[in-house]
Motif scaffolding. Structure first.
Motif, PDB file in Angstrom:
ATOM      1  N   GLU A  27      54.347 -63.086 -12.229  1.00 41.66           N
ATOM      2  CA  GLU A  27      53.491 -64.272 -12.365  1.00 41.66           C
ATOM      3  C   GLU A  27      52.683 -64.212 -10.175  1.00 41.66           C
ATOM      4  OE1 GLU A  27      52.400 -67.533 -14.103  1.00 41.66           O
ATOM      5  OE2 GLU A  27      52.820 -66.258 -16.280  1.00 41.66           O
ATOM      6  N   PHE A  28      53.699 -63.160  -9.564  1.00 43.64           N
ATOM      7  CA  PHE A  28      54.174 -64.172  -8.358  1.00 43.64           C
ATOM      8  C   PHE A  28      52.857 -62.935  -7.347  1.00 43.64           C
ATOM      9  CE2 PHE A  28      57.707 -65.920  -6.013  1.00 43.64           C
ATOM     10  CZ  PHE A  28      58.266 -67.166  -6.888  1.00 43.64           C
ATOM     11  N   ASP A  29      52.600 -64.126  -6.097  1.00 46.25           N
ATOM     12  CA  ASP A  29      51.226 -63.252  -5.731  1.00 46.25           C
ATOM     13  C   ASP A  29      50.957 -63.643  -4.700  1.00 46.25           C
ATOM     14  OD1 ASP A  29      49.409 -62.039  -4.594  1.00 46.25           O
ATOM     15  OD2 ASP A  29      47.781 -63.493  -5.887  1.00 46.25           O
ATOM     16  N   PRO A  30      52.679 -63.462  -3.514  1.00 50.16           N
ATOM     17  CA  PRO A  30      52.628 -63.903  -2.436  1.00 50.16           C
ATOM     18  C   PRO A  30      51.459 -63.385  -1.396  1.00 50.16           C
ATOM     19  CG  PRO A  30      53.964 -61.640  -2.559  1.00 50.16           C
ATOM     20  CD  PRO A  30      53.072 -62.356  -4.038  1.00 50.16           C
ATOM     21  N   GLY A  31      50.821 -62.629  -1.434  1.00 53.34           N
ATOM     22  CA  GLY A  31      49.703 -62.241  -0.701  1.00 53.34           C
ATOM     23  C   GLY A  31      48.468 -63.230  -0.991  1.00 53.34           C
ATOM     24  N   GLU A  51      66.049 -62.553  -5.677  1.00 53.55           N
ATOM     25  CA  GLU A  51      66.086 -62.261  -7.046  1.00 53.55           C
ATOM     26  C   GLU A  51      64.563 -61.188  -7.322  1.00 53.55           C
ATOM     27  OE1 GLU A  51      64.732 -65.274  -9.679  1.00 53.55           O
ATOM     28  OE2 GLU A  51      65.248 -66.381  -8.609  1.00 53.55           O
ATOM     29  N   ASP A  52      64.351 -60.576  -5.880  1.00 52.05           N
ATOM     30  CA  ASP A  52      63.157 -59.688  -6.790  1.00 52.05           C
ATOM     31  C   ASP A  52      63.016 -59.235  -4.702  1.00 52.05           C
ATOM     32  OD1 ASP A  52      62.563 -57.278  -8.015  1.00 52.05           O
ATOM     33  OD2 ASP A  52      60.168 -58.635  -8.881  1.00 52.05           O
ATOM     34  N   PRO A  53      63.543 -58.011  -4.301  1.00 48.56           N
ATOM     35  CA  PRO A  53      63.423 -57.922  -3.064  1.00 48.56           C
ATOM     36  C   PRO A  53      62.271 -57.096  -2.476  1.00 48.56           C
ATOM     37  CG  PRO A  53      65.007 -57.485  -3.301  1.00 48.56           C
ATOM     38  CD  PRO A  53      65.244 -58.086  -4.409  1.00 48.56           C
ATOM     39  N   VAL A  54      62.141 -55.967  -3.874  1.00 47.97           N
ATOM     40  CA  VAL A  54      60.771 -55.412  -3.686  1.00 47.97           C
ATOM     41  C   VAL A  54      59.939 -55.792  -5.211  1.00 47.97           C
ATOM     42  CG1 VAL A  54      60.553 -52.762  -4.100  1.00 47.97           C
ATOM     43  CG2 VAL A  54      62.383 -53.417  -2.921  1.00 47.97           C
ATOM     44  N   HIS A  55      59.111 -56.025  -5.050  1.00 45.22           N
ATOM     45  CA  HIS A  55      58.440 -56.711  -5.635  1.00 45.22           C
ATOM     46  C   HIS A  55      57.000 -56.096  -6.125  1.00 45.22           C
ATOM     47  CE1 HIS A  55      56.804 -59.976  -8.560  1.00 45.22           C
ATOM     48  NE2 HIS A  55      56.039 -60.098  -7.583  1.00 45.22           N
ATOM     49  N   TYR A  56      56.985 -56.200  -7.633  1.00 45.27           N
ATOM     50  CA  TYR A  56      55.564 -55.182  -7.786  1.00 45.27           C
ATOM     51  C   TYR A  56      53.968 -56.450  -8.075  1.00 45.27           C
ATOM     52  CZ  TYR A  56      51.983 -52.706  -9.977  1.00 45.27           C
ATOM     53  OH  TYR A  56      50.451 -51.444  -9.986  1.00 45.27           O
ATOM     54  N   THR A  57      52.986 -56.829  -7.712  1.00 42.02           N
ATOM     55  CA  THR A  57      52.186 -57.777  -7.935  1.00 42.02           C
ATOM     56  C   THR A  57      51.148 -57.050  -8.613  1.00 42.02           C
ATOM     57  OG1 THR A  57      52.321 -59.203  -6.295  1.00 42.02           O
ATOM     58  CG2 THR A  57      50.565 -59.671  -7.388  1.00 42.02           C
ATOM     59  N   SER A  58      51.181 -57.350  -9.687  1.00 40.69           N
ATOM     60  CA  SER A  58      50.108 -56.677 -11.100  1.00 40.69           C
ATOM     61  C   SER A  58      48.701 -56.614 -11.072  1.00 40.69           C
ATOM     62  CB  SER A  58      50.559 -56.132 -12.049  1.00 40.69           C
ATOM     63  OG  SER A  58      50.407 -58.122 -12.936  1.00 40.69           O
ATOM     64  N   ASP A  59      48.272 -57.352 -10.443  1.00 40.06           N
ATOM     65  CA  ASP A  59      47.046 -58.172 -10.511  1.00 40.06           C
ATOM     66  C   ASP A  59      46.474 -59.419  -9.309  1.00 40.06           C
ATOM     67  OD1 ASP A  59      44.539 -58.989 -11.525  1.00 40.06           O
ATOM     68  OD2 ASP A  59      44.954 -60.666 -13.054  1.00 40.06           O
ATOM     69  N   SER A  60      45.860 -59.170  -8.582  1.00 37.42           N
ATOM     70  CA  SER A  60      45.094 -59.800  -7.799  1.00 37.42           C
ATOM     71  C   SER A  60      44.316 -59.701  -6.827  1.00 37.42           C
ATOM     72  CB  SER A  60      46.474 -59.881  -5.861  1.00 37.42           C
ATOM     73  OG  SER A  60      45.919 -58.734  -5.401  1.00 37.42           O
ATOM     74  N   MET A  61      43.357 -60.560  -5.910  1.00 44.30           N
ATOM     75  CA  MET A  61      42.217 -60.199  -5.326  1.00 44.30           C
ATOM     76  C   MET A  61      42.129 -59.559  -4.924  1.00 44.30           C
ATOM     77  SD  MET A  61      42.325 -63.439  -2.370  1.00 44.30           S
ATOM     78  CE  MET A  61      40.844 -63.018  -2.121  1.00 44.30           C
ATOM     79  N   PHE A  62      43.390 -58.876  -4.294  1.00 42.19           N
ATOM     80  CA  PHE A  62      43.495 -56.979  -4.033  1.00 42.19           C
ATOM     81  C   PHE A  62      43.763 -56.052  -4.129  1.00 42.19           C
ATOM     82  CE2 PHE A  62      44.833 -61.002  -0.763  1.00 42.19           C
ATOM     83  CZ  PHE A  62      43.896 -61.225   0.122  1.00 42.19           C
ATOM     84  N   GLY A  63      44.227 -56.190  -5.845  1.00 37.16           N
ATOM     85  CA  GLY A  63      44.576 -55.312  -6.452  1.00 37.16           C
ATOM     86  C   GLY A  63      45.390 -55.597  -6.462  1.00 37.16           C
ATOM     87  N   LEU A  90      42.903 -44.161   3.808  1.00 42.78           N
ATOM     88  CA  LEU A  90      44.003 -44.196   2.993  1.00 42.78           C
ATOM     89  C   LEU A  90      44.072 -45.882   2.142  1.00 42.78           C
ATOM     90  CD1 LEU A  90      47.576 -42.308   2.593  1.00 42.78           C
ATOM     91  CD2 LEU A  90      44.911 -41.597   1.731  1.00 42.78           C
ATOM     92  N   GLY A  91      43.701 -46.546   3.313  1.00 42.69           N
ATOM     93  CA  GLY A  91      42.929 -47.776   2.874  1.00 42.69           C
ATOM     94  C   GLY A  91      43.800 -48.909   4.373  1.00 42.69           C
ATOM     95  N   GLY A  92      44.470 -47.723   4.964  1.00 43.44           N
ATOM     96  CA  GLY A  92      45.188 -49.186   6.457  1.00 43.44           C
ATOM     97  C   GLY A  92      46.298 -50.071   6.306  1.00 43.44           C
ATOM     98  N   ILE A  93      45.801 -50.962   7.142  1.00 41.15           N
ATOM     99  CA  ILE A  93      46.914 -51.402   7.496  1.00 41.15           C
ATOM    100  C   ILE A  93      47.262 -52.649   6.988  1.00 41.15           C
ATOM    101  CG2 ILE A  93      47.177 -50.377   9.338  1.00 41.15           C
ATOM    102  CD1 ILE A  93      46.283 -53.266  10.952  1.00 41.15           C
ATOM    103  N   THR A  94      45.810 -53.370   5.639  1.00 42.67           N
ATOM    104  CA  THR A  94      46.303 -54.095   5.115  1.00 42.67           C
ATOM    105  C   THR A  94      45.580 -54.524   4.570  1.00 42.67           C
ATOM    106  OG1 THR A  94      43.634 -55.065   5.040  1.00 42.67           O
ATOM    107  CG2 THR A  94      45.455 -55.481   7.397  1.00 42.67           C
ATOM    108  N   LEU A  95      46.075 -55.260   2.948  1.00 42.87           N
ATOM    109  CA  LEU A  95      46.002 -54.932   1.780  1.00 42.87           C
ATOM    110  C   LEU A  95      44.558 -55.079   1.594  1.00 42.87           C
ATOM    111  CD1 LEU A  95      48.663 -58.121   0.392  1.00 42.87           C
ATOM    112  CD2 LEU A  95      48.400 -55.595  -0.089  1.00 42.87           C
ATOM    113  N   VAL A  96      43.578 -55.907   2.171  1.00 44.08           N
ATOM    114  CA  VAL A  96      42.043 -55.825   2.172  1.00 44.08           C
ATOM    115  C   VAL A  96      41.596 -54.878   1.534  1.00 44.08           C
ATOM    116  CG1 VAL A  96      40.227 -56.600   2.128  1.00 44.08           C
ATOM    117  CG2 VAL A  96      41.875 -58.198   2.697  1.00 44.08           C
TER     118      VAL A  96
END
Length: 423
Positions: A27-31, A51-63, A90-96
């Motif tokens: 459930e982590f969404d560090p962004g 605990e999870d240095p390469v982490h996948y966030t499956s759902d956020s306001m940025f996808g 491809l989307g550039g340099i930010t999560l947005v």
């Protein structure tokens, strides 16, 4: 040096730590930008590094997106251009994510070899010869600014000092009309904001309208530069260089906004952060006052401690196994500089603010490799001169209450910072 205890901050930090420890990793969404506005992002990254240095966030306001949180892993992603792309297409340099019709290419959102050609265009501005000339003006403007600050009353350091001095420097770099220089600050804020209620702009349409004003204003200046002999300001270099003079309007605005944001946000927020840091760590300020030769160390430490650009994003060009995880083609990958700069495996006592560290330049705040900030030496020079002038004048710059931070997971900065200078 550990910071001075503060009941309000300590209570807030304890609550954030408890939530970060109790929340399931999936459930982590560090962004989440609210974590940065409230300055409560730290325990989330602490846990991810462990605990999870390469982490996948499956759902956020940025996808969905991946988070790279360890120092060495960030460098590995940063330098693997064959797999991890910064291309704006491809989307550039930010999560947005920006819709394709609004994407504006700049050399930081290009991969080699195109990146190299456009970056070389502006590199001459930051040579040692130019820096020596800039230093004279930086000192003159700093003296004027500090000699006119109020004493024994509360004022906003961000507005009166951080914004004013960095915006003046930007106006010099662009040879921009002096009376309109605050437009540069506004356009920087608009370019990096997340639209929403209470923000810099309420909607994406408002944001695009203001950026349109930026294009029109700079287009007029561009036309004037094209018809003049080449000069040494950034706009003239862009107008006359073979690599940038014939770019499309999107690339033109992209490069402008990159230079505006890069010249504004990094120095502006690090300068504000230095006041925050030294108020939290008064023993380090005493150390600095007793030995002003430590200013160079202060500059590097506060750049690390503040980390004014929290992340850079890449997009995977192919499937790749990375540290036991499977990153798929097209996935968004965030390199969290703000986390890498607190990596205990690389930086000793990373949460301590220490102005005489043995390896003060070991930080990721300017990026790494070919995309490392082209103006970093100028940023360091500004901060050094500004602090030399501060130490000549002020025994103490006291923060009055909590600062107001920016709602952003990209720019880690301050909206306001109330201070008082005692005389």
């Amino acid at each position: 040096m550990r910071r001075t205890p503060d009941p309000i901050r300590d209570s807030r930090d304890d609550s954030a730590r408890q939530r970060a420890l109790s929340l399931p990793l999936e459930e982590f969404d560090p962004g989440d930008p609210e974590l940065f506005r409230s300055d409560t992002h730290w325990p989330y990254f602490d846990r991810l590094r462990k605990e999870d240095p390469v982490h996948y966030t499956s759902d956020s306001m940025f996808g969905p997106y991946w988070s790279i949180t360890k120092y060495d892993d960030i460098i590995d992603v940063e330098t693997n251009h064959a797999v991890f792309s910064s291309a704006s297409a491809l989307g550039g340099i930010t999560l947005v994510d920006v819709t394709p019709d609004l994407r504006r290419e700049s050399f930081i959102s290009m991969d080699p070899p195109r990146h190299t050609a456009q970056r070389k265009t502006i590199a001459p501005v930051f040579t040692s010869t130019h820096l020596e000339r800039f230093a004279i003006g930086i000192r003159e403007r700093s003296v004027e600014c500090f000699d006119n600050l109020p004493t024994n009353e509360v004022f906003d350091w961000v507005d009166r000092v951080s914004i004013e001095l960095t915006t003046q420097m930007l106006a010099v770099l662009f040879d921009f009309p002096w009376e309109d220089r605050r437009k540069l600050t506004r356009w920087s804020d608009v370019a990096t904001t997340i639209p929403g209620p209470g923000g810099v702009v309420a909607t994406e349409d408002e944001r695009q309208a203001e950026l349109g004003e930026c294009v029109r204003y700079f287009s007029r200046l561009w036309e004037a530069r094209v018809n003049q002999p080449p000069k040494s300001d950034l706009l003239s270099l862009l107008a006359h260089s073979q690599g940038t003079r014939d770019v499309n309007p999107g690339n033109f605005l992209g490069n402008l906004l990159l230079l505006i944001v890069g010249g504004n946000e990094t120095t502006r927020n690090t300068l504000s952060g230095s006041i925050d840091a030294l108020n939290q760590h008064p023993a380090e300020f005493k150390k600095l006052r007793n030995n002003p030769a430590l200013i160079d160390g202060l500059v590097q430490e506060v750049i690390r401690w503040q980390t004014p650009v929290a992340h850079m994003r890449r997009t995977a060009l192919a499937d790749i196994g990375f540290r036991g995880k499977q990153i798929r083609k097209g996935d968004k990958v965030a390199m969290w500089y703000v986390s890498g700069n607190r990596d205990e495996d690389v930086i000793e006592k990373p949460y301590d603010f220490i102005i005489d560290r043995e390896r003060p330049r070991r930080h990721l705040s300017f990026g790494f490799g070919i995309h490392r900030c082209v103006g970093l030496r100028l940023a360091e020079l500004q901060l050094k001169i500004i602090w030399e002038e501060i130490l000549k004048r002020f025994e103490r710059i006291e923060m009055i209450g909590e600062p107001k931070r920016v709602y952003s997971n990209f720019i880690k900065g301050y909206e306001t910072l109330p201070v008082r200078i005692a005389r």
